[in-house]
Design an enzyme around this catalytic site. Structure first.
Site, PDB file in Angstrom:
ATOM      1  N   ARG A  27       0.704  -1.610  -0.203  1.00  0.00           N
ATOM      2  CA  ARG A  27       0.333   0.062   0.355  1.00  0.00           C
ATOM      3  C   ARG A  27       0.635   1.236  -0.037  1.00  0.00           C
ATOM      4  O   ARG A  27      -0.121   2.182  -0.079  1.00  0.00           O
ATOM      5  CB  ARG A  27      -1.173  -0.345   0.525  1.00  0.00           C
ATOM      6  N   LYS A 657      -0.633   2.528  -3.150  1.00  0.00           N
ATOM      7  CA  LYS A 657      -1.154   1.284  -3.068  1.00  0.00           C
ATOM      8  C   LYS A 657      -3.747   1.765  -4.050  1.00  0.00           C
ATOM      9  O   LYS A 657      -3.458   2.033  -4.991  1.00  0.00           O
ATOM     10  CB  LYS A 657      -1.591   0.118  -3.175  1.00  0.00           C
TER      11      LYS A 657
END
Length: 662
Positions: A27, A657
């Protein structure tokens, strides 16, 4: 963006949290921290700037122990990525901690009020405000339970938040609340989890409750209780996640991105199956809460998306307009609601998002609904926020995508858009049964064509010697290299696509700029190729419509500028051939100015190899399906250039992300 993992249960707390944070590294983050309570030393914090390994080193030197805890990986929004600004954040007493994803937009005014009330702040972050707000609620109402203090505190917040809260004064309790960014609750056997995304806890449980906006969860060893912000009890809605956890592992590949490039045949196949009849060509999207009459009466499709999903939307415009003869507008989701769009209740909104939690796309969806439009979603995550407000969802069945630079999610989105375009065409009767069957048959061939293209990809990320694991390709034995790979003036014939891209990376990895060109539906693929390169190699790259070359970009061309031209064609489609011929003229404009051209061309085209420095061939396909094939060499070219430049391919700097703040 940031990762959250919390745990209450019989296992050792720290390993569970660190393992979960590691699975959420994709992420994007620039600091990490953990808080553990219930041990002999009260609330204990360990934090570190940089990667998770820095936090692990601190924990090795100074261990912490307890019965419950929470961890966080932070992507800086307020305050530099330092140890001081890393989560978790404490109140004045040091007995209460908070982790937070999102942005508190009114934090300055709240900070001023809390400072006047005697609170002392030690960080530059907006998150610290939340800890002090909860502390103030407890101070104002002694004896109030932690969950009630949280419910009262969040009512003061403006912005977006997913939070986890611990207090050393209320052992074995973890409180979570959400308004905006994603959060999930995991239900295990005598153990309970909080996470910002499913992969963080999937190795422990597949039973998940997706926390919704306005919900508060209270996790204790006895179970999970759920309320709204007013304290009214709510039922848990547990969903069973069907992802195999191994799908989120590298499976022998050097990087997640390379693995996910190779998973594209499977992702396209899985997105197609069950939605089309290969016998009749009919498309079945039965779960859309939009009637055929509404589809026939629709005035237009309004697509809103961000980044790679926006590029998919641009390609989808060509698919829908050509097949269904329905006008399509494509907006950046981040701009849509700020341009005061004209209301049209007959317009259908289409939101495209990998995560289903992108804040800009959710805001565009809300604006579309407010204007009276029904919305559809194309999304890779079952139960995500975007799907809950949509009148129907086409899930992209790509499985977890860990690399920040999207690959398989993009081709799965293109597949879903093509299926939707066919469905609209069939409902609106703008396509014949024979043409539908032909296109569905051609779509069914795309995964095997991609498997042949990717058959010799090396999982180590180097170009020599080792074939990719067959499981990544979805075939039992890798097929022999097809005749169309590797014909150009600098790379030997019959060389694998992976090796071609690796060899091109040797030549071009020192370039400072790249230009990508395409016409028609190939222009969005040029944009995507440029985005992939800039995301992971940090080379400036620009995608441009080939027809616009003479209106500015020609000034940039010299012997130092690599130019990637998408020069594919469908020989059975006169409009495709015409665009191809125009693109050849653009290529000659480049070569006449000493530009260095890399061409993506279709099998059998020998003319183009005489015009350019390098040619990468892809199999033939109908014009609207060529993007599924031509984007793959662009992904691999970006990958190998990034590897040669020593970049962090899976976690490029400054990117996350799932972007859950505007």
């Amino acid at each position: 963006m940031c990762g959250i993992v919390g745990y209450i249960g019989p296992k050792a707390v720290v390993p569970v949290i660190i393992e979960g944070l590691r699975r959420l590294e994709y992420r994007g983050y620039d600091s990490a921290g953990i808080a553990v309570a219930g041990g002999p030393d009260g609330m204990q914090l360990r934090r570190a700037p940089g990667k998770l390994r820095n936090l692990e080193a601190i924990l090795a030197e100074s261990p912490v122990h307890g019965t419950f805890g929470i961890g966080h990986t932070r992507w800086a929004t307020h305050g530099r990525p330092t140890e001081e600004n890393a989560h978790p954040h404490r109140d004045c007493t040091g007995t209460l901690v908070v982790v937070h994803n999102g942005i508190v937009e009114n934090y300055l005014s709240l900070k001023k009020q809390l400072t006047a009330a005697g609170h002392k702040f030690v960080t530059e972050t907006d998150t610290e405000i939340i800890a002090h707000l909860i502390e103030e609620e407890i101070k104002q109402s002694p004896g109030v339970l932690l969950e009630e203090a949280v419910r009262r505190a969040v009512k003061h917040l403006t912005g977006a938040f997913a939070i986890g809260v611990l207090s050393a004064n209320e052992p074995n309790k973890l409180v979570a609340a959400r308004m905006g960014p994603p959060a999930v609750i995991g239900i295990g056997e005598g153990e309970y989890f909080l996470a910002s995304d499913v992969p963080g806890i999937l190795h422990h449980t597949r039973n998940i409750h997706f926390l919704q906006d306005g919900e508060v969860a209270i996790l204790t060893p006895a179970g999970v209780a759920l309320t709204d912000f007013q304290g009214e009890a709510l039922p848990l809605k547990v969903q069973r996640i069907t992802w195999d956890p191994i799908m989120a592992e590298k499976a022998g590949y050097k990087h997640f991105m390379l693995k996910e490039v190779n998973e594209q045949p499977r992702a396209i196949r899985d997105t197609t199956l069950g939605r089309v009849s290969f016998d009749t060509g009919k498309v079945f999207l039965d779960n859309l809460d939009i009637s055929p009459e509404e589809l026939r009466a629709a005035s237009q499709i309004t697509i809103a998306a961000c980044g790679t999903s926006w590029h998919a939307g641009l390609a989808g415009k060509f698919m829908i307009e050509r097949l269904a003869r329905l006008p399509v507008d494509v907006d950046y989701a981040s701009e849509y609601r700020y341009r005061d769009p004209i209301a049209d209740p007959r317009a259908i909104g289409l939101l495209i998002t990998q995560s289903g939690e992108t804040a800009d796309t959710l805001a565009a969806q809300a604006e579309l609904i407010a204007k009276g439009s029904k919305t559809l979603a194309i999304c890779n995550v079952v139960g995500a926020a975007i799907t809950r407000k949509a009148a129907g969802t086409i899930t992209t069945n790509a499985g977890p995508e860990i690399g920040v630079a999207s690959t398989k999610a993009f081709t799965a989105q293109l597949t879903a858009l093509f299926i939707l375009a066919l469905h609209l065409a069939q409902v609106r009767e703008t396509i014949s049964d024979a043409e539908s069957l032909h296109l569905v048959t051609e779509l069914s061939k795309i995964p095997s064509k991609l498997e042949a293209m990717l058959a010799l990809t090396n999982p180590t990320g180097m170009s020599e010697g080792v074939a990719a694991p067959s499981t990544a390709l979805g075939t039992k034995t890798p097929p022999a290299p097809p005749s169309w790979v590797g014909s150009d003036r600098r790379v030997a014939p019959r060389v694998s696509l992976d090796t071609q891209c690796s060899d091109l990376a040797k030549i071009f990895h020192t370039a400072n700029n790249f230009l990508f060109l395409g016409r028609g539906i190939h222009y969005p693929i040029a944009l995507e190729g440029a985005l992939k390169l800039k995301e992971i190699s940090y080379i400036h790259a620009e995608g441009y419509p080939a027809g616009e070359m003479k209106h500015g970009p020609n000034a940039l061309i010299d012997e130092s500028l690599p130019v990637v031209c998408i020069a594919t064609k469908d020989p059975n489609d006169p409009s495709s051939v015409l665009k191809y011929e125009k693109t050849l003229s653009n290529i000659q404009e480049v070569t006449a100015r000493s530009g260095r051209v890399i061409a993506i061309a279709t099998e059998g085209d020998q003319d183009i190899a005489q015009l350019v420095d390098h040619t990468i061939y892809i199999p033939q396909a109908p014009e609207l399906l060529l993007p599924l094939l031509e984007v793959v060499p662009l992904q691999l070219l970006a990958y190998h250039i990034a590897v040669r430049r020593g970049c962090d391919v899976d976690q490029p700097r400054n990117l996350a992300k799932s972007v859950t703040v505007e």
